[in-house]
Every structure is written in C-alpha cells, then in structure tokens.
Design a protein around this motif. Structure first.
Motif, PDB file in Angstrom:
ATOM      1  N   SER A  84      74.725  74.399  64.550  1.00 30.09           N
ATOM      2  CA  SER A  84      73.413  74.879  64.019  1.00 30.09           C
ATOM      3  C   SER A  84      73.187  76.382  64.529  1.00 30.09           C
ATOM      4  O   SER A  84      72.200  77.168  63.999  1.00 30.09           O
ATOM      5  CB  SER A  84      72.480  74.154  64.278  1.00 30.09           C
ATOM      6  N   GLY A  85      74.052  76.916  65.414  1.00 29.01           N
ATOM      7  CA  GLY A  85      74.006  78.118  65.861  1.00 29.01           C
ATOM      8  C   GLY A  85      73.086  78.519  67.416  1.00 29.01           C
ATOM      9  O   GLY A  85      72.994  79.638  67.520  1.00 29.01           O
ATOM     10  N   ASP A  86      72.813  77.529  67.676  1.00 24.69           N
ATOM     11  CA  ASP A  86      72.251  77.861  68.925  1.00 24.69           C
ATOM     12  C   ASP A  86      73.084  78.012  69.952  1.00 24.69           C
ATOM     13  O   ASP A  86      74.218  77.373  70.141  1.00 24.69           O
ATOM     14  CB  ASP A  86      71.390  76.277  69.163  1.00 24.69           C
ATOM     15  N   THR A  87      72.543  79.051  70.976  1.00 31.43           N
ATOM     16  CA  THR A  87      73.445  79.225  72.068  1.00 31.43           C
ATOM     17  C   THR A  87      72.900  78.895  73.490  1.00 31.43           C
ATOM     18  O   THR A  87      71.709  78.812  73.578  1.00 31.43           O
ATOM     19  CB  THR A  87      73.866  80.831  71.806  1.00 31.43           C
ATOM     20  N   ASN A  88      74.043  78.962  74.269  1.00 30.86           N
ATOM     21  CA  ASN A  88      73.375  78.737  75.824  1.00 30.86           C
ATOM     22  C   ASN A  88      74.449  79.456  76.624  1.00 30.86           C
ATOM     23  O   ASN A  88      75.605  79.609  76.288  1.00 30.86           O
ATOM     24  CB  ASN A  88      73.737  77.206  76.043  1.00 30.86           C
ATOM     25  N   ILE A 114      78.046  77.576  71.614  1.00 33.09           N
ATOM     26  CA  ILE A 114      77.234  77.617  70.404  1.00 33.09           C
ATOM     27  C   ILE A 114      77.362  76.432  69.682  1.00 33.09           C
ATOM     28  O   ILE A 114      78.728  75.985  69.356  1.00 33.09           O
ATOM     29  CB  ILE A 114      77.928  78.777  69.674  1.00 33.09           C
ATOM     30  N   THR A 115      76.357  76.064  69.126  1.00 35.43           N
ATOM     31  CA  THR A 115      76.258  74.706  68.348  1.00 35.43           C
ATOM     32  C   THR A 115      76.738  74.972  67.087  1.00 35.43           C
ATOM     33  O   THR A 115      76.708  76.090  66.722  1.00 35.43           O
ATOM     34  CB  THR A 115      75.111  73.839  68.539  1.00 35.43           C
ATOM     35  N   GLN A 144      73.848  86.146  81.093  1.00 40.02           N
ATOM     36  CA  GLN A 144      72.921  86.153  79.972  1.00 40.02           C
ATOM     37  C   GLN A 144      72.594  87.755  80.016  1.00 40.02           C
ATOM     38  O   GLN A 144      72.518  88.345  80.847  1.00 40.02           O
ATOM     39  CB  GLN A 144      71.619  85.719  80.428  1.00 40.02           C
ATOM     40  N   THR A 171      80.005  71.536  68.739  1.00 45.18           N
ATOM     41  CA  THR A 171      80.096  72.837  69.684  1.00 45.18           C
ATOM     42  C   THR A 171      81.067  73.350  70.078  1.00 45.18           C
ATOM     43  O   THR A 171      81.952  72.770  70.181  1.00 45.18           O
ATOM     44  CB  THR A 171      78.779  72.304  70.882  1.00 45.18           C
TER      45      THR A 171
END
Length: 121
Positions: free
Chosen positions: A54-58, A51-52, A64, A33
């Motif tokens: 694998s492309g996952d975002t938080n 952003i991980t 936001q 990450t």
C-alpha cells in the motif's frame, strides 16, 4: 521460488550517493512488502528500508532522511536511493520480498544474493 536481479552496488566515497535496484520474479501469487536489508562484517543482518503493497515505508533510524525507497508495482521492482553515505553504511545489501506462493499459503520472506556497498575514501 523467488528470483532477484539486484544491481547498483559498488565503491563510493563518504558523502557520495548510490542507487540500488532489484527486480523480483517467480511463481508467486502475490508480492507484499519489498525492501532492503544489509549485513556489515561481524554484524547481524538488519532492516534498512521497506515499502508495503500500500506504499507505507519504514526506515532504519540512521538512514532516515538520507535514503529513499521506491517501488514499481507493475514490475515487482524496488529501488533504494542512498545519499550522504558514510563509513557505517558499508555492508552487503540484500533485496527482500514478502510473498505468497499461492492464495492459501502463508506469507514467506525471501532475500536476494546481495550486492556489496563499500564507502571508503
């Protein structure tokens, strides 16, 4: 073990935009990450966006829809596009990387030296 080159901080008026960039490097087996944290005066460091691999975002709830994080996997780089900035966004922003130094060591968190963002009229 991880070196960061951060850029993009500065002074901006409320409602303005800034883009933060960070390149991470070092004797690392793998980066996982990447992201950004921030610390305002008198407050604890807090997550802004991550952003991980694998492309996952938080995102922090308050950013936001205003901030967008992106990543260049080949360069181990992460950017944060910040729009509609307000006074509460004033802070030192720290680049973040989670990485393994070898294939068998646990993941470790690393932070850059920080870049200051000041939102003021």
């Amino acid at each position: 073990q991880v070196q960061f080159v951060e850029s993009g901080g500065g002074l901006v008026q409320p409602g303005g935009s800034l883009r933060l960039s960070c390149v991470a490097s070092g004797r690392i087996y793998r980066f996982y990450t990447l992201g950004w944290y921030r610390q305002a005066p008198g407050k604890q460091r807090e997550l802004v966006a991550t952003i991980t691999s694998s492309g996952d975002t938080n995102y922090k709830d308050s950013v936001q829809g205003r901030f967008a994080i992106s990543r260049d996997y080949a360069k181990n780089a992460v950017s944060l596009e910040m729009n509609s900035l307000n006074l509460e966004d004033t802070a030192v922003y720290y680049c973040y990387a989670q990485a393994r130094t070898t294939q068998t060591t646990p993941r470790v968190d690393f932070w850059g030296q920080g870049t200051r963002v000041t939102v003021s009229s």
